[in-house]
Motif scaffolding. Structure first.
Motif, PDB file in Angstrom:
ATOM      1  N   ASN A  24      27.278  50.197  30.592  1.00 12.83           N
ATOM      2  CA  ASN A  24      28.170  51.068  31.370  1.00 12.83           C
ATOM      3  C   ASN A  24      29.575  51.138  30.790  1.00 12.83           C
ATOM      4  OD1 ASN A  24      26.060  51.528  33.124  1.00 12.83           O
ATOM      5  ND2 ASN A  24      26.783  50.113  34.701  1.00 12.83           N
ATOM      6  N   GLY A  25      29.755  50.554  29.614  1.00 13.26           N
ATOM      7  CA  GLY A  25      31.045  50.650  28.942  1.00 13.26           C
ATOM      8  C   GLY A  25      32.045  49.581  29.317  1.00 13.26           C
ATOM      9  N   ILE A  26      31.617  48.521  30.001  1.00 15.91           N
ATOM     10  CA  ILE A  26      32.521  47.423  30.383  1.00 15.91           C
ATOM     11  C   ILE A  26      32.349  46.286  29.381  1.00 15.91           C
ATOM     12  CG2 ILE A  26      33.148  45.767  32.164  1.00 15.91           C
ATOM     13  CD1 ILE A  26      31.984  47.685  34.237  1.00 15.91           C
ATOM     14  N   SER A  27      33.411  45.910  28.718  1.00 18.12           N
ATOM     15  CA  SER A  27      33.374  44.830  27.741  1.00 18.12           C
ATOM     16  C   SER A  27      33.267  43.488  28.453  1.00 18.12           C
ATOM     17  CB  SER A  27      34.636  44.860  26.875  1.00 18.12           C
ATOM     18  OG  SER A  27      34.633  43.774  25.964  1.00 18.12           O
ATOM     19  N   VAL A  28      32.280  42.664  28.049  1.00 18.09           N
ATOM     20  CA  VAL A  28      32.086  41.344  28.652  1.00 18.09           C
ATOM     21  C   VAL A  28      31.550  40.402  27.584  1.00 18.09           C
ATOM     22  CG1 VAL A  28      29.761  41.970  29.455  1.00 18.09           C
ATOM     23  CG2 VAL A  28      30.977  40.068  30.538  1.00 18.09           C
ATOM     24  N   ALA A  29      32.035  39.161  27.590  1.00 16.89           N
ATOM     25  CA  ALA A  29      31.637  38.181  26.581  1.00 16.89           C
ATOM     26  C   ALA A  29      30.143  37.891  26.669  1.00 16.89           C
ATOM     27  CB  ALA A  29      32.438  36.899  26.761  1.00 16.89           C
ATOM     28  N   ARG A  30      29.498  37.761  25.519  1.00 15.17           N
ATOM     29  CA  ARG A  30      28.068  37.486  25.487  1.00 15.17           C
ATOM     30  C   ARG A  30      27.768  36.000  25.706  1.00 15.17           C
ATOM     31  NH1 ARG A  30      25.007  41.680  23.299  1.00 15.17           N
ATOM     32  NH2 ARG A  30      26.249  43.402  22.459  1.00 15.17           N
ATOM     33  N   SER A  31      28.680  35.136  25.272  1.00 14.14           N
ATOM     34  CA  SER A  31      28.448  33.691  25.366  1.00 14.14           C
ATOM     35  C   SER A  31      29.362  33.073  26.410  1.00 14.14           C
ATOM     36  CB  SER A  31      28.682  33.040  23.996  1.00 14.14           C
ATOM     37  OG  SER A  31      30.005  33.281  23.548  1.00 14.14           O
ATOM     38  N   GLY A  32      29.175  31.768  26.649  1.00 10.01           N
ATOM     39  CA  GLY A  32      29.988  31.063  27.618  1.00 10.01           C
ATOM     40  C   GLY A  32      29.486  31.243  29.040  1.00 10.01           C
TER      41      GLY A  32
ATOM     42  N   HIS B 264      28.758  32.643  32.462  1.00 13.11           N
ATOM     43  CA  HIS B 264      28.647  34.053  32.852  1.00 13.11           C
ATOM     44  C   HIS B 264      29.644  34.444  33.934  1.00 13.11           C
ATOM     45  CE1 HIS B 264      26.427  32.994  36.569  1.00 13.11           C
ATOM     46  NE2 HIS B 264      25.784  32.116  35.831  1.00 13.11           N
ATOM     47  N   GLU B 265      29.894  33.541  34.882  1.00 13.90           N
ATOM     48  CA  GLU B 265      30.816  33.881  35.961  1.00 13.90           C
ATOM     49  C   GLU B 265      32.246  34.041  35.432  1.00 13.90           C
ATOM     50  OE1 GLU B 265      31.786  32.453  40.554  1.00 13.90           O
ATOM     51  OE2 GLU B 265      30.143  31.530  39.414  1.00 13.90           O
ATOM     52  N   ASP B 266      32.647  33.145  34.519  1.00 10.05           N
ATOM     53  CA  ASP B 266      33.976  33.261  33.915  1.00 10.05           C
ATOM     54  C   ASP B 266      34.088  34.542  33.096  1.00 10.05           C
ATOM     55  OD1 ASP B 266      34.825  30.923  35.029  1.00 10.05           O
ATOM     56  OD2 ASP B 266      34.428  29.693  33.243  1.00 10.05           O
ATOM     57  N   ALA B 267      33.010  34.865  32.349  1.00  6.94           N
ATOM     58  CA  ALA B 267      33.034  36.060  31.511  1.00  6.94           C
ATOM     59  C   ALA B 267      33.164  37.321  32.354  1.00  6.94           C
ATOM     60  CB  ALA B 267      31.766  36.118  30.657  1.00  6.94           C
ATOM     61  N   ILE B 268      32.450  37.366  33.474  1.00  6.77           N
ATOM     62  CA  ILE B 268      32.495  38.548  34.341  1.00  6.77           C
ATOM     63  C   ILE B 268      33.835  38.617  35.075  1.00  6.77           C
ATOM     64  CG2 ILE B 268      31.448  39.600  36.392  1.00  6.77           C
ATOM     65  CD1 ILE B 268      28.731  38.616  35.326  1.00  6.77           C
ATOM     66  N   ARG B 269      34.367  37.461  35.415  1.00  3.06           N
ATOM     67  CA  ARG B 269      35.681  37.445  36.078  1.00  3.06           C
ATOM     68  C   ARG B 269      36.760  37.989  35.128  1.00  3.06           C
ATOM     69  NH1 ARG B 269      37.018  34.902  40.545  1.00  3.06           N
ATOM     70  NH2 ARG B 269      35.112  33.629  40.445  1.00  3.06           N
ATOM     71  N   ARG B 270      36.709  37.585  33.865  1.00  2.00           N
ATOM     72  CA  ARG B 270      37.687  38.085  32.889  1.00  2.00           C
ATOM     73  C   ARG B 270      37.507  39.579  32.659  1.00  2.00           C
ATOM     74  NH1 ARG B 270      36.308  33.179  30.307  1.00  2.00           N
ATOM     75  NH2 ARG B 270      34.978  34.298  28.831  1.00  2.00           N
TER      76      ARG B 270
ATOM     77  N   THR C 246      22.823  41.336  33.986  1.00  7.43           N
ATOM     78  CA  THR C 246      24.066  41.894  34.537  1.00  7.43           C
ATOM     79  C   THR C 246      25.032  42.236  33.423  1.00  7.43           C
ATOM     80  OG1 THR C 246      23.829  40.620  36.582  1.00  7.43           O
ATOM     81  CG2 THR C 246      26.028  41.462  36.058  1.00  7.43           C
ATOM     82  N   LYS C 247      25.219  41.284  32.512  1.00  2.09           N
ATOM     83  CA  LYS C 247      26.155  41.529  31.408  1.00  2.09           C
ATOM     84  C   LYS C 247      25.644  42.647  30.496  1.00  2.09           C
ATOM     85  CE  LYS C 247      26.633  37.209  29.952  1.00  2.09           C
ATOM     86  NZ  LYS C 247      27.231  36.104  29.182  1.00  2.09           N
ATOM     87  N   GLY C 248      24.338  42.705  30.320  1.00  2.00           N
ATOM     88  CA  GLY C 248      23.777  43.794  29.514  1.00  2.00           C
ATOM     89  C   GLY C 248      24.022  45.146  30.144  1.00  2.00           C
ATOM     90  N   GLN C 249      23.857  45.216  31.475  1.00  2.00           N
ATOM     91  CA  GLN C 249      24.089  46.489  32.169  1.00  2.00           C
ATOM     92  C   GLN C 249      25.573  46.851  32.162  1.00  2.00           C
ATOM     93  OE1 GLN C 249      21.615  48.571  33.323  1.00  2.00           O
ATOM     94  NE2 GLN C 249      23.361  49.971  33.464  1.00  2.00           N
TER      95      GLN C 249
ATOM     96  N   PHE D 109      38.050  40.531  41.527  1.00  3.73           N
ATOM     97  CA  PHE D 109      36.723  39.926  41.621  1.00  3.73           C
ATOM     98  C   PHE D 109      36.626  38.934  42.773  1.00  3.73           C
ATOM     99  CE2 PHE D 109      33.297  37.086  39.798  1.00  3.73           C
ATOM    100  CZ  PHE D 109      32.284  38.029  39.870  1.00  3.73           C
ATOM    101  N   SER D 110      37.745  38.339  43.161  1.00  2.00           N
ATOM    102  CA  SER D 110      37.746  37.350  44.243  1.00  2.00           C
ATOM    103  C   SER D 110      37.670  37.990  45.625  1.00  2.00           C
ATOM    104  CB  SER D 110      38.997  36.468  44.157  1.00  2.00           C
ATOM    105  OG  SER D 110      40.165  37.263  44.302  1.00  2.00           O
ATOM    106  N   ASP D 111      37.873  39.292  45.710  1.00  2.00           N
ATOM    107  CA  ASP D 111      37.810  40.009  46.980  1.00  2.00           C
ATOM    108  C   ASP D 111      36.754  41.114  46.867  1.00  2.00           C
ATOM    109  OD1 ASP D 111      38.150  41.242  49.396  1.00  2.00           O
ATOM    110  OD2 ASP D 111      40.156  42.032  48.974  1.00  2.00           O
TER     111      ASP D 111
END
Length: 231
Positions: A27-35, A37-43, A20-23, A52-54
């Motif tokens: 697609n041009g969305i910056s997301v942390a590689r470590s830590g 995954h749910e927190d990284a995607i939420r940020r 998911t994070k790789g995709q 993200f909560s809705d």
């Protein structure tokens, strides 16, 4: 973990967290590689203005939506006799990892070893069973039951063997012929009469209690060892 994310729906795919994070990055969305995954995607959602909560407020084609353990499932449509089944997990559409288990299915050779060692089967029969289980969709030991293994074994030509205690002191041995009526085979739990064997002369598959032009040189063919039968 039943309420947490085991994967994500992203556009038309169901993906493991790593894919998911790789995709997202593709697609041009910056997301942390470590830590986490749910927190990284939420940020990442906060940075692009996604609530993200809705999940009803955005489309999975634009940003990933959570897949929980309770949501993950795979329907089995290739089981014998037209049966249907369900696995409480599903694979990542990119890497093939099981979302809940967090790992891929073993190789065919590894699954063969698992079936052989766990159910005390001859290697050749275990290899056939493992291939059939994979065809059914049961490619990971976590989803395989003894009933699955015995059912697959009953579909494969194999030597009959029954387990009995013999001698004094007693010891457990495999015997190639039934010791009483309906004595079940150790490998498939079916009686001797339900077995098929390979004729040592012509290579044809022969029912255990059927007639054949050749004497069958296979353990378990007690009737064919007693007399040559003709069609």
């Amino acid at each position: 973990m039943s309420g947490g994310a085991v994967g994500y729906q992203y556009a038309v795919d169901n993906l493991c967290p790593s894919c998911t994070k790789g995709q997202m990055r593709a697609n041009g969305i910056s997301v942390a590689r470590s830590g986490d995954h749910e927190d990284a995607i939420r940020r990442a959602a906060e940075r692009v203005g996604v609530d993200f909560s809705d999940e009803s407020s955005y489309d999975s084609g634009d940003f990933p939506k959570i897949i929980t353990e309770a949501m993950a499932s795979t329907e089995l449509t290739e089981l014998p006799n037209g049966e249907r089944g369900m696995i409480p997990d599903e694979r990542c559409d990119t890497c093939g990892k099981w979302l809940v288990l967090g790992e891929k299915s073993p190789s065919e050779a590894a699954l063969t070893r698992y079936v052989r060692d766990s159910y005390e089967l001859p290697h050749a029969l275990a290899r056939q069973i493992a291939a059939e289980l994979r065809r059914w969709g049961l490619s990971h030991p976590e989803f395989i039951t003894e009933d699955n293994v015995r059912q697959a074994a009953a579909m494969m030509p194999h030597d009959y063997a029954t387990v009995h205690a013999v001698g004094n002191p007693q010891r457990i041995v495999l015997l190639p012929t039934p010791q009483y009526d309906n004595d079940p085979c150790f490998y498939c739990e079916q009686p001797w009469e339900k077995h098929e064997f390979v004729c040592g002369t012509c290579g044809e598959t022969v029912p255990a209690d059927g007639r054949h032009t050749h004497q069958v040189q296979v353990q378990g063919q007690i009737k064919f060892r007693e007399a040559r039968l003709t069609t």
